[in-house]
Design a protein around this motif. Structure first.
Motif, PDB file in Angstrom:
ATOM      1  N   CYS A 293       0.856  -1.202   0.000  1.00  0.00           N
ATOM      2  CA  CYS A 293       0.000   0.000   0.000  1.00  0.00           C
ATOM      3  C   CYS A 293       0.887   1.244   0.000  1.00  0.00           C
ATOM      4  CB  CYS A 293      -0.842   0.080   1.277  1.00  0.00           C
ATOM      5  SG  CYS A 293      -1.830  -1.352   1.578  1.00  0.00           S
ATOM      6  N   GLY A 294       0.301   2.354  -0.447  1.00  0.00           N
ATOM      7  CA  GLY A 294       0.946   3.667  -0.331  1.00  0.00           C
ATOM      8  C   GLY A 294       2.344   3.677  -0.936  1.00  0.00           C
ATOM      9  N   THR A 295       3.266   4.204  -0.165  1.00  0.00           N
ATOM     10  CA  THR A 295       4.640   4.327  -0.637  1.00  0.00           C
ATOM     11  C   THR A 295       5.250   2.963  -0.971  1.00  0.00           C
ATOM     12  OG1 THR A 295       5.024   6.398   0.494  1.00  0.00           O
ATOM     13  CG2 THR A 295       6.940   5.012   0.160  1.00  0.00           C
ATOM     14  N   SER A 296       4.950   1.970  -0.164  1.00  0.00           N
ATOM     15  CA  SER A 296       5.502   0.632  -0.436  1.00  0.00           C
ATOM     16  C   SER A 296       4.991   0.118  -1.781  1.00  0.00           C
ATOM     17  CB  SER A 296       5.127  -0.347   0.676  1.00  0.00           C
ATOM     18  OG  SER A 296       5.716   0.058   1.881  1.00  0.00           O
ATOM     19  N   LEU A 339       5.387  -6.059   0.583  1.00  0.00           N
ATOM     20  CA  LEU A 339       6.268  -4.998   1.096  1.00  0.00           C
ATOM     21  C   LEU A 339       5.517  -4.180   2.128  1.00  0.00           C
ATOM     22  CD1 LEU A 339       7.938  -5.608  -1.493  1.00  0.00           C
ATOM     23  CD2 LEU A 339       8.357  -3.163  -1.668  1.00  0.00           C
ATOM     24  N   SER A 340       6.142  -3.975   3.280  1.00  0.00           N
ATOM     25  CA  SER A 340       5.519  -3.107   4.283  1.00  0.00           C
ATOM     26  C   SER A 340       6.573  -2.647   5.268  1.00  0.00           C
ATOM     27  CB  SER A 340       4.413  -3.867   5.012  1.00  0.00           C
ATOM     28  OG  SER A 340       3.892  -3.088   6.044  1.00  0.00           O
ATOM     29  N   GLN A 341       6.769  -1.345   5.345  1.00  0.00           N
ATOM     30  CA  GLN A 341       7.720  -0.801   6.309  1.00  0.00           C
ATOM     31  C   GLN A 341       7.361  -1.274   7.703  1.00  0.00           C
ATOM     32  OE1 GLN A 341       9.262   1.313   9.383  1.00  0.00           O
ATOM     33  NE2 GLN A 341       7.134   1.812   8.919  1.00  0.00           N
ATOM     34  N   SER A 342       6.086  -1.046   8.067  1.00  0.00           N
ATOM     35  CA  SER A 342       5.648  -1.344   9.435  1.00  0.00           C
ATOM     36  C   SER A 342       5.435  -2.827   9.661  1.00  0.00           C
ATOM     37  CB  SER A 342       4.330  -0.631   9.714  1.00  0.00           C
ATOM     38  OG  SER A 342       3.330  -1.105   8.824  1.00  0.00           O
ATOM     39  N   THR A 345       0.408  -3.273   8.264  1.00  0.00           N
ATOM     40  CA  THR A 345      -0.678  -2.717   7.455  1.00  0.00           C
ATOM     41  C   THR A 345      -1.750  -3.785   7.229  1.00  0.00           C
ATOM     42  OG1 THR A 345       0.893  -1.240   6.437  1.00  0.00           O
ATOM     43  CG2 THR A 345      -1.162  -1.570   5.250  1.00  0.00           C
ATOM     44  N   VAL A 391       5.430   9.981  10.130  1.00  0.00           N
ATOM     45  CA  VAL A 391       4.360   9.248   9.445  1.00  0.00           C
ATOM     46  C   VAL A 391       4.720   9.021   7.972  1.00  0.00           C
ATOM     47  CG1 VAL A 391       1.982   9.492   8.615  1.00  0.00           C
ATOM     48  CG2 VAL A 391       2.498   9.907  11.007  1.00  0.00           C
ATOM     49  N   LEU A 392       5.419   9.948   7.383  1.00  0.00           N
ATOM     50  CA  LEU A 392       5.795   9.792   5.979  1.00  0.00           C
ATOM     51  C   LEU A 392       6.944   8.804   5.815  1.00  0.00           C
ATOM     52  CD1 LEU A 392       4.524  12.809   6.071  1.00  0.00           C
ATOM     53  CD2 LEU A 392       5.528  12.919   3.808  1.00  0.00           C
ATOM     54  N   ALA A 393       6.795   7.944   4.846  1.00  0.00           N
ATOM     55  CA  ALA A 393       7.873   6.998   4.548  1.00  0.00           C
ATOM     56  C   ALA A 393       8.904   7.707   3.677  1.00  0.00           C
ATOM     57  CB  ALA A 393       7.297   5.805   3.820  1.00  0.00           C
ATOM     58  N   LEU A 471       2.668  11.857  -3.800  1.00  0.00           N
ATOM     59  CA  LEU A 471       2.144  11.438  -2.482  1.00  0.00           C
ATOM     60  C   LEU A 471       2.847  12.191  -1.359  1.00  0.00           C
ATOM     61  CD1 LEU A 471       0.310   9.515  -0.841  1.00  0.00           C
ATOM     62  CD2 LEU A 471       2.144   7.841  -0.891  1.00  0.00           C
ATOM     63  N   LYS A 472       4.165  12.327  -1.480  1.00  0.00           N
ATOM     64  CA  LYS A 472       4.928  13.033  -0.431  1.00  0.00           C
ATOM     65  C   LYS A 472       4.426  14.462  -0.287  1.00  0.00           C
ATOM     66  CE  LYS A 472       6.219  10.384   1.260  1.00  0.00           C
ATOM     67  NZ  LYS A 472       6.224   9.005   1.086  1.00  0.00           N
ATOM     68  N   GLU A 475       0.666  14.511   1.217  1.00  0.00           N
ATOM     69  CA  GLU A 475       0.356  14.105   2.587  1.00  0.00           C
ATOM     70  C   GLU A 475       0.958  15.019   3.642  1.00  0.00           C
ATOM     71  OE1 GLU A 475       1.518  10.061   3.416  1.00  0.00           O
ATOM     72  OE2 GLU A 475       3.417  10.271   2.416  1.00  0.00           O
ATOM     73  N   VAL A 586      -1.169   1.586   9.422  1.00  0.00           N
ATOM     74  CA  VAL A 586      -2.610   1.607   9.152  1.00  0.00           C
ATOM     75  C   VAL A 586      -3.158   0.211   9.433  1.00  0.00           C
ATOM     76  CG1 VAL A 586      -4.394   2.225   7.478  1.00  0.00           C
ATOM     77  CG2 VAL A 586      -2.228   3.443   7.486  1.00  0.00           C
TER      78      VAL A 586
HETATM   79  O1  M6R Z   1       3.981   0.268   6.668  1.00  0.00           O
HETATM   80  P1  M6R Z   1       3.631   0.172   5.215  1.00  0.00           P
HETATM   81  O2  M6R Z   1       4.795   0.296   4.315  1.00  0.00           O
HETATM   82  O3  M6R Z   1       2.782  -1.047   4.906  1.00  0.00           O
HETATM   83  O4  M6R Z   1       2.673   1.426   4.960  1.00  0.00           O
HETATM   84  C1  M6R Z   1       1.996   1.591   3.764  1.00  0.00           C
HETATM   85  C2  M6R Z   1       1.378   2.966   3.671  1.00  0.00           C
HETATM   86  O5  M6R Z   1       0.421   3.150   4.672  1.00  0.00           O
HETATM   87  C3  M6R Z   1       2.444   4.076   3.807  1.00  0.00           C
HETATM   88  O6  M6R Z   1       3.448   3.924   2.864  1.00  0.00           O
HETATM   89  C4  M6R Z   1       1.780   5.456   3.633  1.00  0.00           C
HETATM   90  O7  M6R Z   1       1.356   5.637   2.324  1.00  0.00           O
HETATM   91  C5  M6R Z   1       2.730   6.557   4.086  1.00  0.00           C
HETATM   92  N1  M6R Z   1       1.949   7.611   4.638  1.00  0.00           N
HETATM   93  C6  M6R Z   1       3.594   7.093   3.005  1.00  0.00           C
HETATM   94  O8  M6R Z   1       4.362   8.173   3.378  1.00  0.00           O
END
Ligand code: M6R
Length: 589
Positions: A293-296, A339-342, A345, A391-393, A471-472, A475, A586
C-alpha cells in the motif's frame, strides 16, 4: 492509528505511560487518556487534543498508582469527542480497557448488553468490551475468566490492555493488531510499538496472534483460543533510544531524509545468500505478485520496471486492498512478495493471508522486527533501515528500492554489479541531503508555497517516482499533487494546465527526448517547469541536478522532492511529523 501503553511495576505508572504515549504520537491520534489503579478506585483522565494538552505537568507529578493503561485514539467508530476517547470503563466503573483495532460485531454485542441493562456513554465499538467483562463477572465468573469469555464473543481485530480495580495485574491481548511487552528492571510495559518504552528497556517480548499476557510480578502467556500456556522468548532491540529520538533535527522527517545514505549502506549489506535465494524463488515461481500500500506500493511499481529491464522478468503489482481480485489466479506455485515498512498494514496482512490460504509462498520485505507480517510470511528480508518515526515513509522507501534493485541484479545473475552500483550512490545521496541542496530547494519551496496544484511526470522508472513524489507533497503540505506517466497527461489532465501551473518533470538519459517533448507540451500551456535529472534544459524554469544512475535513479530522484515536501510543510505551517488524518501503521482495513 491508536497507540496503547500500559505499565505495572514498582514505579508510578502515570509519568511512564504518559511519556510512553508521547513516544507513540507519530502513529497519529486525535485524543488521549489514561486509567490508573489507585487504592480503591480507577483514576481516569481523557480528552480530545494533544497529549501535552490533555495532561499537565501537575498530572505527571501527582497521579499515584503503579498500574496503569493509556491510549492515543485515532477515531474510527464515533467522532472525536471526550466520551469516545479511551480508556473505556464498564458500567460499574471496575474495569478499564484500551483498544486498538475494530470490533466488527459491536452493534450486535451492544444490543445484547443494552437488553441486559447496560448503558453506553460513547459511540465506540470498544465500550462493549469492559461491559462484556462486567456482564460475565456479574454471573460470578472471575476477572480472568470473564476476560476470556468476553474475548470469545469479539469478532474483528484487537490489541487490548485491561485493568480491574480489584486485580493487581495488567492483561494484554492481541489479535491482528500489534502489541509488544517491554521487560524493565522495575516492571513490565505493554505497548503498540517499541519506541514507546525504549528509554526504559530494550528487552521485549513480541506477542503472537491470539496471545494473552498476564503481567504482575511475573509474566505469563496463554493462547486465548485454547487457554493453554505458551512460551514467548525475550528479544533484545538492537537500535538505540537516540535513533528513535530527533537529536539535533527539528523534525523526524528531516532526520530520516538525512539518514538515507546510511540506510542504503545497510540495505546493501544484506545477506547475499538470502538475496540470491529470493531471486531464485522469483525465477522459478509461476506467477509473481508484489503487494503493498501507499509508498511501499510505489516501491513495488518501481521494482516491476527494474525486474523487466534488468532481468527480463514480468511481475504483477497489486495494491494490497485490491488483491482479492487476483485471488483466483493464485496457485501453490505462485509467489507473493509483500512490502511493508511497518509490517502491520491491515490490507497487506489480509492479502498475505488470502495468498497463504491458496497455498502460495509468501516472502516479505519489512523494516520492523517482530511485526505481524514477518510471522505470516514464509521468509522475510529485513530492511534494517532503523526506526522510521515520521508518518511519511522516506528512508524506508529508498531502502526498499535499494533491496529491490539488488534483487533485480541478482535475478539477472549480476549481484556484484548491482551491489557496486548501489555503493556508488552513497556519495550522491550525501550530496542530495546536504545543506547546499536543501538551501537550493528552499528557493523552490518559497516559489510554490501558495500554489493549489502540482503535477509531476516521468517515464519508465521515473513514473513511479512521479507518483511517490506526488504522495509526499500531498500528505505533508496538503497541496494537491498528481503524478503521471509522461505520455499520459495529454489524454486529459493537460486541460488543467494554466499559465504558472507548477509541473515537475523527472528525466533520465535514457528517455530524455521523450519526456522533454512532454514537458514542451506543458510549457506551451504556460506551465512553470521544474526539471529533476542529470541535465539542465532551456525548458526548465527551475532545475535540480541529480546525477544519472540508471536503474538507481529512482532512489536518488525522490530525495529532492522529499525535501521539497518537507519545506512546503514548514512554510505552510503544517506539522511534518504528524500530518492530519494519517497514521504510521494503518492497522484498519
Ligand atoms: O507500513 P507500510 O509500508 O505497509 O505502509 C503503507 C502505507 O500506509 C504508507 O506507505 C503510507 O502511504 C505513508 N503515509 C507514506 O508516506
Amino acid at each position: 492509528m491508536c497507540g496503547i501503553i500500559g505499565y505495572i511495576g514498582t514505579q508510578r505508572a502515570a509519568p511512564l505511560i504518559i511519556d510512553g504515549l508521547k513516544n507513540l504520537e507519530y502513529r497519529g491520534y486525535d485524543s488521549a487518556g489514561i486509567a490508573v489503579l489507585q487504592t480503591s478506585e480507577l483514576f481516569v483522565k481523557k480528552d480530545t487534543g494533544k497529549i501535552a494538552e490533555v495532561f499537565s505537568e501537575k498530572d505527571l507529578e501527582t497521579i499515584e498508582g503503579n498500574i496503569g493503561i493509556a491510549h492515543s485514539r485515532w477515531a474510527t467508530h464515533g467522532g472525536v469527542t471526550k466520551e469516545n476517547s479511551h480508556p473505556h470503563l464498564s458500567n460499574d466503573g471496575n474495569t478499564a480497557v484500551v483498544h486498538n483495532g475494530i470490533i466488527e460485531n459491536y452493534q450486535e454485542l451492544r444490543k445484547f448488553l443494552t437488553e441486559n441493562g447496560f448503558v453506553f456513554k460513547s459511540q465506540t465499538d470498544t465500550e462493549v468490551i469492559p461491559n462484556l467483562i462486567q456482564y460475565f463477572m456479574q454471573q460470578g465468573t472471575s476477572f480472568m475468566d470473564s476476560i476470556k469469555l468476553a474475548v470469545k464473543k469479539l469478532e474483528g481485530s484487537y490489541a487490548l490492555a485491561i485493568i480491574n480495580k480489584n486485580a493487581k495485574k495488567l492483561v494484554a491481548i492481541r489479535k491482528e493488531s500489534p502489541l509488544v511487552i517491554g521487560v524493565a528492571d522495575h516492571g513490565y510495559f505493554v505497548a503498540s510499538d517499541v519506541p514507546s518504552f525504549l528509554d526504559q528497556t530494550k528487552k521485549v517480548v513480541y506477542l503472537y496472534e491470539n496471545d494473552m499476557a498476564v503481567l504482575n510480578d511475573k509474566m505469563e502467556f496463554f493462547n486465548i483460543k485454547d487457554n493453554l500456556p505458551v512460551v514467548r522468548k525475550i528479544d533484545n532491540i538492537e537500535w538505540n533510544v537516540e535513533q528513535a529520538k530527533k537529536g539535533n533535527f527539528e523534525h523526524f522527517m528531516l532526520k530520516e531524509i538525512s539518514e538515507q545514505a546510511d540506510a542504503i549502506k545497510l540495505a546493501i549489506s544484506q545477506d547475499e545468500k538470502q538475496i540470491k535465494e529470493v531471486a531464485d524463488a522469483i525465477m522459478h515461481a509461476k506467477g509473481i505478485y508484489f503487494v503493498a500500500c501507499g509508498t511501499s506500493y510505489h516501491a513495488c511499481l518501481s521494482a516491476s520496471y527494474k525486474f523487466a529491464k534488468l532481468a527480463n522478468k514480468h511481475v504483477n503489482v497489486a495494491l494490497a486492498s485490491e488483491f482479492p481480485n487476483y485471488k483466483d489466479f493464485i496457485v501453490p506455485d505462485s509467489l507473493v512478495i509483500a512490502l511493508s515498512q511497518s509490517g502491520e498494514t491491515a490490507d497487506v496482512l489480509e492479502a498475505v493471508k488470502a495468498a497463504k490460504e491458496k497455498g502460495a509462498r509468501v516472502i516479505s520485505l519489512v523494516n520492523v522486527v517482530g511485526s505481524s507480517l514477518t510471522r505470516y510470511s514464509d521468509e522475510t528480508l529485513m530492511q534494517n533501515a532503523g526506526p522510521e518515526i515520521c508518518v511519511l515513509a522516506t528512508k524506508s522507501y529508498t531502502s526498499q528500492l535499494a533491496i529491490l534493485t539488488l534483487l533485480a541484479y541478482a535475478l539477472a545473475g549480476k549481484y556484484e554489479e548491482g551491489k557496486n552500483k548501489l555503493k556508488e550512490l552513497v556519495n550522491s545521496i550525501y550530496y542530495l541531503t546536504s545543506t547546499n541542496t536543501r538551501e537550493h530547494i528552499k528557493q523552490l519551496a518559497e516559489r510554490l508555497r501558495y500554489v493549489n496544484h502540482i503535477y509531476l511526470i516521468g517515464r519508465d522508472l521515473q513514473y513511479p517516482t512521479a507518483m511517490e513524489a506526488a504522495l509526499k507533497i500531498k500528505e505533508v503540505s496538503y497541496i494537491h499533487a498528481e503524478g503521471f506517466a509522461g505520455g499520459e497527461l495529454k489524454h486529459g489532465t493537460i486541460a488543467l494546465i494554466e499559465p504558472g501551473t507548477p509541473c515537475i518533470v523527472f528525466t533520465s538519459s535514457e528517455n530524455e527526448k521523450k519526456i522533454l517533448s512532454n514537458a514542451t507540451e506543458l510549457k506551451a500551456r504556460g506551465a512553470y517547469i521544474i526539471g529533476v535529472g542529470p541535465n539542465n534544459n532551456e525548458l526548465f524554469d527551475f532545475f535540480i541536478k541529480v546525477r544519472e544512475s540508471g536503474e538507481a535513479n529512482s532512489i536518488c530522484q525522490i530525495i529532492p522532492i522529499q525535501i521539497l515536501a518537507y519545506q512546503l510543510a514548514i512554510l505552510r505551517g503544517c506539522d511534518p511529523d504528524k500530518p492530519r488524518n494519517l497514521a504510521k501503521s494503518v492497522t484498519v482495513k
